[in-house]
Design an enzyme around this catalytic site. Structure first.
Site, PDB file in Angstrom:
ATOM      1  N   LEU A   1       2.977  34.204  32.431  1.00 27.47           N
ATOM      2  CA  LEU A   1       2.927  33.154  33.442  1.00 27.47           C
ATOM      3  C   LEU A   1       2.029  33.527  34.615  1.00 27.47           C
ATOM      4  O   LEU A   1       1.369  32.668  35.195  1.00 27.47           O
ATOM      5  CB  LEU A   1       4.340  32.857  33.944  1.00 27.47           C
ATOM      6  CG  LEU A   1       5.289  32.199  32.938  1.00 27.47           C
ATOM      7  CD1 LEU A   1       6.709  32.207  33.480  1.00 27.47           C
ATOM      8  CD2 LEU A   1       4.842  30.782  32.633  1.00 27.47           C
TER       9      LEU A   1
ATOM     10  N   ARG B   1      -3.265  45.997  32.874  1.00 26.80           N
ATOM     11  CA  ARG B   1      -3.046  44.602  32.467  1.00 26.80           C
ATOM     12  C   ARG B   1      -3.609  43.609  33.481  1.00 26.80           C
ATOM     13  O   ARG B   1      -4.355  42.701  33.106  1.00 26.80           O
ATOM     14  CB  ARG B   1      -1.567  44.365  32.208  1.00 26.80           C
ATOM     15  CG  ARG B   1      -1.053  45.124  30.987  1.00 26.80           C
ATOM     16  CD  ARG B   1       0.402  44.817  30.705  1.00 26.80           C
ATOM     17  NE  ARG B   1       0.872  45.484  29.495  1.00 26.80           N
ATOM     18  CZ  ARG B   1       2.073  45.340  28.977  1.00 26.80           C
ATOM     19  NH1 ARG B   1       2.959  44.545  29.569  1.00 26.80           N
ATOM     20  NH2 ARG B   1       2.420  45.980  27.873  1.00 26.80           N
TER      21      ARG B   1
ATOM     22  N   ASP C   1       5.468  48.898  40.733  1.00 29.02           N
ATOM     23  CA  ASP C   1       6.638  48.954  39.856  1.00 29.02           C
ATOM     24  C   ASP C   1       7.828  48.447  40.656  1.00 29.02           C
ATOM     25  O   ASP C   1       8.311  49.130  41.570  1.00 29.02           O
ATOM     26  CB  ASP C   1       6.872  50.386  39.378  1.00 29.02           C
ATOM     27  CG  ASP C   1       7.990  50.489  38.345  1.00 29.02           C
ATOM     28  OD1 ASP C   1       8.820  49.560  38.269  1.00 29.02           O
ATOM     29  OD2 ASP C   1       8.049  51.506  37.631  1.00 29.02           O
TER      30      ASP C   1
ATOM     31  N   ASN D   1       6.714  36.474  40.360  1.00 26.78           N
ATOM     32  CA  ASN D   1       6.733  36.093  38.949  1.00 26.78           C
ATOM     33  C   ASN D   1       7.209  37.194  38.011  1.00 26.78           C
ATOM     34  O   ASN D   1       7.836  36.919  36.991  1.00 26.78           O
ATOM     35  CB  ASN D   1       5.320  35.648  38.540  1.00 26.78           C
ATOM     36  CG  ASN D   1       5.140  35.617  37.045  1.00 26.78           C
ATOM     37  OD1 ASN D   1       5.661  34.746  36.352  1.00 26.78           O
ATOM     38  ND2 ASN D   1       4.402  36.606  36.525  1.00 26.78           N
TER      39      ASN D   1
ATOM     40  N   LYS E   1      10.241  40.614  52.044  1.00 22.99           N
ATOM     41  CA  LYS E   1      10.595  41.062  53.395  1.00 22.99           C
ATOM     42  C   LYS E   1       9.432  41.805  54.045  1.00 22.99           C
ATOM     43  O   LYS E   1       9.118  41.597  55.220  1.00 22.99           O
ATOM     44  CB  LYS E   1      11.831  41.959  53.339  1.00 22.99           C
ATOM     45  CG  LYS E   1      12.348  42.435  54.686  1.00 22.99           C
ATOM     46  CD  LYS E   1      13.642  43.212  54.507  1.00 22.99           C
ATOM     47  CE  LYS E   1      14.242  43.604  55.858  1.00 22.99           C
ATOM     48  NZ  LYS E   1      13.383  44.558  56.600  1.00 22.99           N
TER      49      LYS E   1
ATOM     50  N   SER F   1      12.346  31.277  38.422  1.00 19.89           N
ATOM     51  CA  SER F   1      13.701  31.354  37.890  1.00 19.89           C
ATOM     52  C   SER F   1      13.692  30.926  36.430  1.00 19.89           C
ATOM     53  O   SER F   1      12.689  31.092  35.734  1.00 19.89           O
ATOM     54  CB  SER F   1      14.653  30.498  38.727  1.00 19.89           C
ATOM     55  OG  SER F   1      15.986  30.689  38.312  1.00 19.89           O
TER      56      SER F   1
ATOM     57  N   ARG G   1      31.390  29.766  30.046  1.00 16.90           N
ATOM     58  CA  ARG G   1      31.680  29.669  28.609  1.00 16.90           C
ATOM     59  C   ARG G   1      30.809  28.592  27.951  1.00 16.90           C
ATOM     60  O   ARG G   1      30.312  28.775  26.832  1.00 16.90           O
ATOM     61  CB  ARG G   1      33.167  29.365  28.397  1.00 16.90           C
ATOM     62  CG  ARG G   1      34.091  30.503  28.828  1.00 16.90           C
ATOM     63  CD  ARG G   1      35.551  30.147  28.631  1.00 16.90           C
ATOM     64  NE  ARG G   1      36.424  31.189  29.149  1.00 16.90           N
ATOM     65  CZ  ARG G   1      36.816  32.262  28.461  1.00 16.90           C
ATOM     66  NH1 ARG G   1      36.399  32.414  27.205  1.00 16.90           N
ATOM     67  NH2 ARG G   1      37.620  33.169  29.001  1.00 16.90           N
TER      68      ARG G   1
END
Length: 258
Positions: A34, A59, A82, A109, A141, A163, A193
């Protein structure tokens, strides 16, 4: 008019004036993911600066090389980060501040999904939660000053938290966020459930890869809501987005391992 068939390129084309000259920070950029898709949507419309990150710096470097080949005037910076390591996030934030005095949009992302066995970071944080949420919380932050609006730069900074519909599987487990012992969970912190059934996974309160992932995605939604309420700093707007389905390396990993 946007609907379920709308592509990122459609939105970028419609709002290209909002892209031109702006600085974007995008985490977790690699081909097929993405993050790269966001870069590809933005690049044709003259962003002032794209700053992209990745745990394996090769990458995002590959993505940057391809983008520059297509858009030679594009300003793009690649930074190693990282998210599981707070020090790495702090170092990355410092590098971002060196190359950009203002950040208009931060796209949180990067992420991991369905780690088969319960894994804790060196700080004792469950891995999905650490990478998908806590690392991004810290980065946001640290960049808050660069994103907040000022008299000289009145445009509000925006935070985009990626999300997933998986958030429906699990609320945030305040009593046991790291899956140490489910006896401390309140009933409204237990997995759904109904959602577990819909996703085809067994209902359990002990460690489950998808439940751990789902909790982290609930966390980023709550994070965006808190930012927009002014908890972080005035002049910053935040959104959580469900990007929809996309075949990418993370999904392929899930199909093979979960």
């Amino acid at each position: 008019m946007f609907d379920g068939t709308t592509q990122a390129q459609d939105v970028a084309a419609a709002f290209q004036g909002e892209i031109s000259g702006k600085t974007f920070v995008i985490t977790g950029v690699s081909f097929g993911g993405l993050g790269a898709a966001v870069c590809e949507a933005l690049a044709p419309y003259g962003p002032g600066h794209l700053i992209i990150t990745g745990r394996d710096i090769q990458r995002p470097q590959e993505v940057a090389k391809a983008l520059i080949a297509q858009y030679p005037d594009l300003q793009i910076s690649v930074i190693q980060m990282d998210l599981a390591l707070p020090k790495s996030v702090e170092n990355a934030a410092q590098e971002i501040k060196k190359v950009a005095s203002r950040v208009h949009v931060l796209v949180n992302n990067a992420g991991v999904m369905c780690i088969p066995d319960r894994t804790l970071t060196e700080k004792g944080i469950e891995a999905h939660l650490a990478i998908n949420y806590v690392g991004h919380f810290l980065l946001t932050k640290l960049l808050a000053e660069q994103m907040s609006s000022t008299d000289s730069s009145p445009v509000q900074g925006r935070v985009i938290n990626v999300s997933s519909s998986a958030h429906t599987v699990s609320p945030f487990r305040f009593g046991d966020p790291h899956f140490i012992g489910s006896s401390d969970l309140l009933p409204d912190e237990e997995p759904s459930r109904e959602a577990c059934k819909a996703f085809g996974i067994p209902w359990e309160t002990s460690y489950s890869p998808l439940v751990a992932y789902a909790q982290s995605k609930t966390a980023v939604i709550l994070h965006a809501k808190a930012i927009s309420s002014g908890v972080l700093r005035d002049g910053i707007t935040a959104f959580s987005v469900n990007p929809g389905g996309k075949w990418n390396p993370t999904i392929l990993y899930v199909l093979c391992h979960c």
